[in-house]
Scaffold this motif. Structure first.
Motif, PDB file in Angstrom:
ATOM      1  N   GLY A 285       0.814  -1.212   0.000  1.00  0.00           N
ATOM      2  CA  GLY A 285       0.000   0.000   0.000  1.00  0.00           C
ATOM      3  C   GLY A 285       0.846   1.260   0.000  1.00  0.00           C
ATOM      4  N   ALA A 286       1.908   1.259   0.800  1.00  0.00           N
ATOM      5  CA  ALA A 286       2.756   2.451   0.881  1.00  0.00           C
ATOM      6  C   ALA A 286       3.492   2.690  -0.430  1.00  0.00           C
ATOM      7  CB  ALA A 286       3.755   2.293   2.027  1.00  0.00           C
ATOM      8  N   ALA A 287       4.010   1.613  -1.014  1.00  0.00           N
ATOM      9  CA  ALA A 287       4.732   1.761  -2.281  1.00  0.00           C
ATOM     10  C   ALA A 287       3.811   2.281  -3.368  1.00  0.00           C
ATOM     11  CB  ALA A 287       5.339   0.420  -2.682  1.00  0.00           C
ATOM     12  N   GLY A 288       2.627   1.709  -3.467  1.00  0.00           N
ATOM     13  CA  GLY A 288       1.691   2.166  -4.478  1.00  0.00           C
ATOM     14  C   GLY A 288       1.226   3.587  -4.234  1.00  0.00           C
ATOM     15  N   ASN A 289       1.021   3.928  -2.953  1.00  0.00           N
ATOM     16  CA  ASN A 289       0.549   5.276  -2.622  1.00  0.00           C
ATOM     17  C   ASN A 289       1.626   6.316  -2.880  1.00  0.00           C
ATOM     18  OD1 ASN A 289      -1.683   6.823  -1.576  1.00  0.00           O
ATOM     19  ND2 ASN A 289      -0.370   7.253   0.203  1.00  0.00           N
ATOM     20  N   ALA A 290       2.887   5.907  -2.837  1.00  0.00           N
ATOM     21  CA  ALA A 290       3.976   6.850  -3.118  1.00  0.00           C
ATOM     22  C   ALA A 290       4.091   7.143  -4.602  1.00  0.00           C
ATOM     23  CB  ALA A 290       5.289   6.277  -2.596  1.00  0.00           C
ATOM     24  N   VAL A 291       3.535   6.266  -5.427  1.00  0.00           N
ATOM     25  CA  VAL A 291       3.725   6.409  -6.868  1.00  0.00           C
ATOM     26  C   VAL A 291       2.456   6.808  -7.597  1.00  0.00           C
ATOM     27  CG1 VAL A 291       4.336   5.166  -8.975  1.00  0.00           C
ATOM     28  CG2 VAL A 291       5.651   4.797  -6.886  1.00  0.00           C
ATOM     29  N   LEU A 292       1.372   6.108  -7.355  1.00  0.00           N
ATOM     30  CA  LEU A 292       0.193   6.258  -8.207  1.00  0.00           C
ATOM     31  C   LEU A 292      -0.477   7.634  -8.109  1.00  0.00           C
ATOM     32  CD1 LEU A 292      -1.360   2.677  -7.984  1.00  0.00           C
ATOM     33  CD2 LEU A 292      -0.278   3.754  -9.961  1.00  0.00           C
ATOM     34  N   PRO A 293      -0.732   8.205  -6.925  1.00  0.00           N
ATOM     35  CA  PRO A 293      -1.346   9.542  -6.902  1.00  0.00           C
ATOM     36  C   PRO A 293      -0.498  10.578  -7.637  1.00  0.00           C
ATOM     37  CG  PRO A 293      -1.500   8.518  -4.755  1.00  0.00           C
ATOM     38  CD  PRO A 293      -0.595   7.657  -5.564  1.00  0.00           C
ATOM     39  N   ALA A 294       0.830  10.500  -7.441  1.00  0.00           N
ATOM     40  CA  ALA A 294       1.697  11.448  -8.142  1.00  0.00           C
ATOM     41  C   ALA A 294       1.661  11.214  -9.644  1.00  0.00           C
ATOM     42  CB  ALA A 294       3.127  11.306  -7.618  1.00  0.00           C
ATOM     43  N   THR A 295       1.581   9.935 -10.025  1.00  0.00           N
ATOM     44  CA  THR A 295       1.511   9.614 -11.457  1.00  0.00           C
ATOM     45  C   THR A 295       0.217  10.133 -12.063  1.00  0.00           C
ATOM     46  OG1 THR A 295       2.836   7.630 -11.080  1.00  0.00           O
ATOM     47  CG2 THR A 295       1.601   7.748 -13.145  1.00  0.00           C
ATOM     48  N   VAL A 296      -0.888   9.989 -11.360  1.00  0.00           N
ATOM     49  CA  VAL A 296      -2.175  10.507 -11.845  1.00  0.00           C
ATOM     50  C   VAL A 296      -2.095  12.014 -12.002  1.00  0.00           C
ATOM     51  CG1 VAL A 296      -4.591  10.857 -11.245  1.00  0.00           C
ATOM     52  CG2 VAL A 296      -3.549   8.610 -10.930  1.00  0.00           C
ATOM     53  N   ALA A 297      -1.517  12.681 -11.003  1.00  0.00           N
ATOM     54  CA  ALA A 297      -1.401  14.142 -11.078  1.00  0.00           C
ATOM     55  C   ALA A 297      -0.561  14.561 -12.272  1.00  0.00           C
ATOM     56  CB  ALA A 297      -0.799  14.672  -9.772  1.00  0.00           C
ATOM     57  N   ALA A 298       0.556  13.887 -12.507  1.00  0.00           N
ATOM     58  CA  ALA A 298       1.414  14.233 -13.641  1.00  0.00           C
ATOM     59  C   ALA A 298       0.712  13.988 -14.958  1.00  0.00           C
ATOM     60  CB  ALA A 298       2.704  13.410 -13.570  1.00  0.00           C
TER      61      ALA A 298
END
Length: 841
Positions: free
Chosen positions: A613-626
């Motif tokens: 969960g932490a690994a995905g949360n560190a990447v996916l929200p930022a990826t969506v924003a970008a």
């Protein structure tokens, strides 16, 4: 014994010798009256070893093979027919010896046809290349020795002297007199009475019998079974004989004891020493008159060595009986049933040395016996000694079966002095020791509900290593719970599991009602509770401690201080709920879930679920924003942005799913126990009670201590009622929508002996809970399509085998088998867990 030649009644278990000269038609006779597998023919075995059934030079090899196979059949309790000429006494002697070696009755069917008929048949068979004179010699030898077949050891002999008698012969089979499997009880087994009439009458009244004069009427449906030694030592052997003979005429059962056998020999005029009270018994019978004396003699003469009852589940014999003798007939069987395992030697007091056959007993049947007086009823390996020495000032004891309740009345006086003090029935503190070499060999573990269950050598060694390093005190570990299989995969859109498949499975198995229980997201545990230290010491042989709680793999569930707190409150709740008294027990075994899940799964959550969960949360929200910024600059992203948003949403659902089951635990006061099986108590494994009884009985613990115990919500579903199924399905949908794991579907009956291959339970897990198991994105169509091919066969086979091994462990413990016998099954469950199966199932 010779019966009319057209009516041949064979004992169910016997060695049948078809005797007759060549061309007498023995093979044709056998083919008409017996199964092909029951007939072992000399011609067939000659062909088997030489490819020529007429090869006389192969006769020795043929008969060696024939007798080997016959021995294996008799060892397995199968009627066996030997088709050979057997016209010479020395040939027949080998058959009698084989029957005696396996404690079965040898019987003979003799085809003594006229010589002219045999010679005519021989002439019509060109395959037989010996001269007709051979037949003449065979006929002469048979007729010369025919009258001596009874003396040779054949218990029944039938002689057919013409073709008409052979053609008209009718064969039927009858069970041995010891075979009373059709009688299912309930029974009241009564120990050695030894002339204690007043105590017998008092015990019968306590058992619910109506006693009037020399007659006792049982409660409706019950049958008294006397284990022998009715006479001698006590004050009124004649009165006991009057009462018991009248009861037997009205349906009671009785097996003889060694004192009864000695009395019969005295009444037959044999030379016996009138010792140990026999002199007084004979005086009483003389005073009663010749008519009663003759009646007693006939009664004793009609008693058989032992009885096999209730479909083979229980055996009664005066001195007990090992499995190899049960349901068989021979002088050796009768001697063991009367006198026990003796070799004629005597101890320092001049008493027969009796070897303890119970220590090695591994039979499936419960054996009820007496003969050797003990201070208290003595359970060892599914055997029960109920001779509690009434004549010696002890007690007269009965076993109520199948309830397995012991009922006793104290002796009114000491009528005789024992040569040595009565044996103590207290179990050894540590029980017997598991023979690791034997256990590690691999093979089948026999269970009474499922038959033999194969546990391989490698699996066993893994179980022993794991338990020896991490397990609780083995004296507490009397049960390990089974794994549970999920339902068949659902084809519904977006779902991997659904209640409809569970309902369909049980409906297809002939189950009419199921119970659906809420599946708690906790950790499986077994609670073994003793009322107090005395109960723990007496029943479990544990000196330090009163209870234990352990995981489904037999490891301690809590650290010691937490365990002491939780178990103290649990025992207090049992006391407050009145379960000790309700169940008439000083101990209980419960199957439960312990909440919260995070209590035992903290490391798993941190190392696996939270890490993902932490690994995905560190990447996916930022990826969506970008990606959203890129889309705002009119870059062509195709479906990438939408797919990434879906992945982020799946990750959010995943994090929410496992966080639902995480709760901070500060101390043992934050622990909750939700029991769902009341597995066993003194004298009982509660598989005869349906799941509603278990849930309602255990609900009393939640009433007594709602802070520690909780109830398991449930619904009963009638599988023939679509509305009932729909209601349960809606309940499951509501449970899983609010964050629940799902439900467990079980047949309403805990155990159906007619459906031993029925899954005991199926789990139906919710859509979001399965996200924890299969990963954040498992609901995507391409992943669901792959998961729908999951194979459940291995998981279901393991669940079924572990379930029956667990029940066998409990049954052995309740029967007071040694620790090694119990742990054979407990370690068997743990061994099966080492076999690799998809853990996500």
């Amino acid at each position: 014994m010779t019966l009319p030649p057209t009516d041949i009644r064979l004992p169910d278990l016997s060695l049948v010798a078809l005797v007759g000269a060549s061309s007498a038609g023995k093979s044709s006779f056998a083919a008409r009256h017996f199964l092909p597998t029951e007939v072992l023919g000399s011609d067939f075995f000659r062909a088997l070893v030489s490819d020529d059934e007429n090869s006389l030079e192969a006769t020795g090899y043929a008969f060696d093979s024939l007798f080997f196979v016959a021995g294996k059949r008799l060892a397995r309790g199968r009627l066996t027919v030997v088709d050979a000429t057997s016209v010479r006494p020395e040939d027949r002697r080998r058959l009698v010896d084989l029957a005696r070696a396996h404690d079965v009755l040898p019987v003979a069917i003799v085809l003594d046809l006229p010589r002219a008929v045999l010679e005519a048949r021989h002439a019509a068979r060109p395959d037989r290349d010996f001269r007709p004179e051979v037949i003449g010699r065979q006929v002469a030898e048979l007729r010369r020795t025919l009258h001596g077949l009874g003396k040779e050891g054949f218990r029944h002999v039938w002689v057919l002297r013409s073709e008409a008698e052979v053609d008209s012969a009718r064969i039927s089979r009858w069970p041995l007199y010891t075979d009373r499997k059709e009688l299912t009880g309930p029974f009241d087994f009564i120990g050695d009475v030894h002339g204690c009439l007043d105590e017998l009458r008092e015990l019968l009244v306590k058992l619910g019998y109506t006693v009037e004069g020399d007659m006792a009427t049982p409660p409706p449906g019950r049958t008294a079974v006397f284990v022998g030694d009715l006479v001698d030592r006590g004050p009124d052997s004649a009165g006991v004989l009057r009462l018991v003979t009248n009861m037997v005429r009205s349906g009671a059962l009785c097996v003889p004891g060694n004192h009864d056998e000695k009395l019969k020999r005295a009444l037959d005029g044999k030379a016996v020493q009138a010792l140990h009270g026999l002199d007084r018994t004979l005086e009483q019978l003389d005073a009663a008159g010749p008519e009663f004396r003759a009646e007693v003699r006939a009664f004793l003469d009609g008693l058989v060595s032992h009885l096999v009852l209730d479909g083979g589940r229980v055996v009664v014999a005066h001195a007990g009986l090992p499995e190899r003798y049960q349901g068989r007939a021979s002088g050796r069987v009768r001697s063991f049933a009367l006198y026990g395992d003796v070799d004629g030697s005597q101890d320092e007091l001049g008493l027969p040395v009796r070897r303890d056959w119970t220590a090695d007993y591994r039979g499936a049947a419960t054996v009820v016996y007496g003969h050797t007086p003990v201070a208290q009823p003595r359970w060892v390996n599914r055997t029960l000694n109920i001779d509690t020495g009434c004549a010696f000032g002890g007690a007269l004891t009965a076993l109520r079966y199948p309830e397995m309740d012991l009922v006793s009345v104290p002796a009114h006086a000491q009528y005789a002095v024992p040569a040595r003090p009565l044996q103590s029935a207290a179990p050894e503190p540590n029980g017997d020791t598991l023979d690791l070499a034997e256990f590690l060999r691999g093979g089948r573990i026999e269970t009474r509900t499922f038959g033999g269950i194969l546990v391989k050598e490698g699996e066993r060694s893994a179980a022993v290593e794991t338990f020896s390093r991490f397990g609780v005190d083995p004296r507490w570990c009397v049960y390990l719970p089974p794994t549970m299989s999920p339902v068949e995969t659902s084809g519904r859109e977006g779902l991997l599991e659904h209640p409809a498949e569970a309902f369909a499975y049980f409906r297809g198995q002939g189950v009419t009602k199921v119970v659906c229980e809420e599946k708690h997201m906790g950790s499986r545990a077994v609670l073994v509770l003793a009322r107090d230290e005395a109960a723990a010491r007496a029943r479990f042989g544990v000196e330090d401690g009163t209870s234990c709680i352990y995981t489904r793999t037999g490891r301690p569930f809590f650290q010691p201080d937490w365990e002491a707190d939780v178990l103290s409150r649990a025992r207090a709740a049992v006391t407050a709920a009145g379960l000790w008294e309700t169940l008439d027990t000083d101990w209980l075994v419960l199957d439960a879930e312990i909440l919260p899940w995070s209590l035992k799964a903290g490391e798993l959550i941190r190392g696996q679920y939270a890490a993902v969960g932490a690994a995905g949360n560190a990447v996916l929200p930022a990826t969506v924003a970008a990606l959203e910024k890129a889309a705002g600059r009119d870059m062509d992203l195709g479906s990438l942005l939408e797919r990434t948003r879906e992945r982020a949403a799946d990750l959010s659902a995943y994090r929410k799913a496992y966080r639902t089951y995480v709760r901070r635990v500060e101390g043992p006061g934050d622990v909750r126990i939700l029991p769902f099986h009341l597995l066993a108590s003194e004298g009982r494994v509660h598989t005869d009670r349906d799941h509603l009884w278990h849930l309602e009985t255990l609900g009393r613990l939640a009433d007594a201590d709602p802070a520690l115990f909780g109830r398991t919500a449930h619904r009963v579903v009638t599988l023939s009622d679509p509305a009932s199924e729909a209601e349960a399905t809606a309940w499951w949908e509501a449970l899983t929508a609010s964050g629940g794991e799902g439900m467990v579907v079980k047949p309403l009956a805990f155990l159906d002996p007619e459906k031993c291959s029925l899954q005991p339970a199926l789990k139906v897990r919710g859509r979001e809970y399965l996200r924890i198991i299969y990963g954040p994105e498992y609901t995507r169509p391409e992943h669901l399509a792959r998961l729908r091919t999951r194979a459940l066969g291995a998981k279901r086979a393991r669940a079924l085998r572990e379930f029956h091994l667990g029940l066998e462990a409990l049954a052995r413990f309740v029967d007071r088998a040694g620790t090694a016998r119990v742990h054979e099954c407990v370690l068997g469950v743990l061994a099966l867990e080492s076999d690799p199966v998809d853990a996500r199932l």
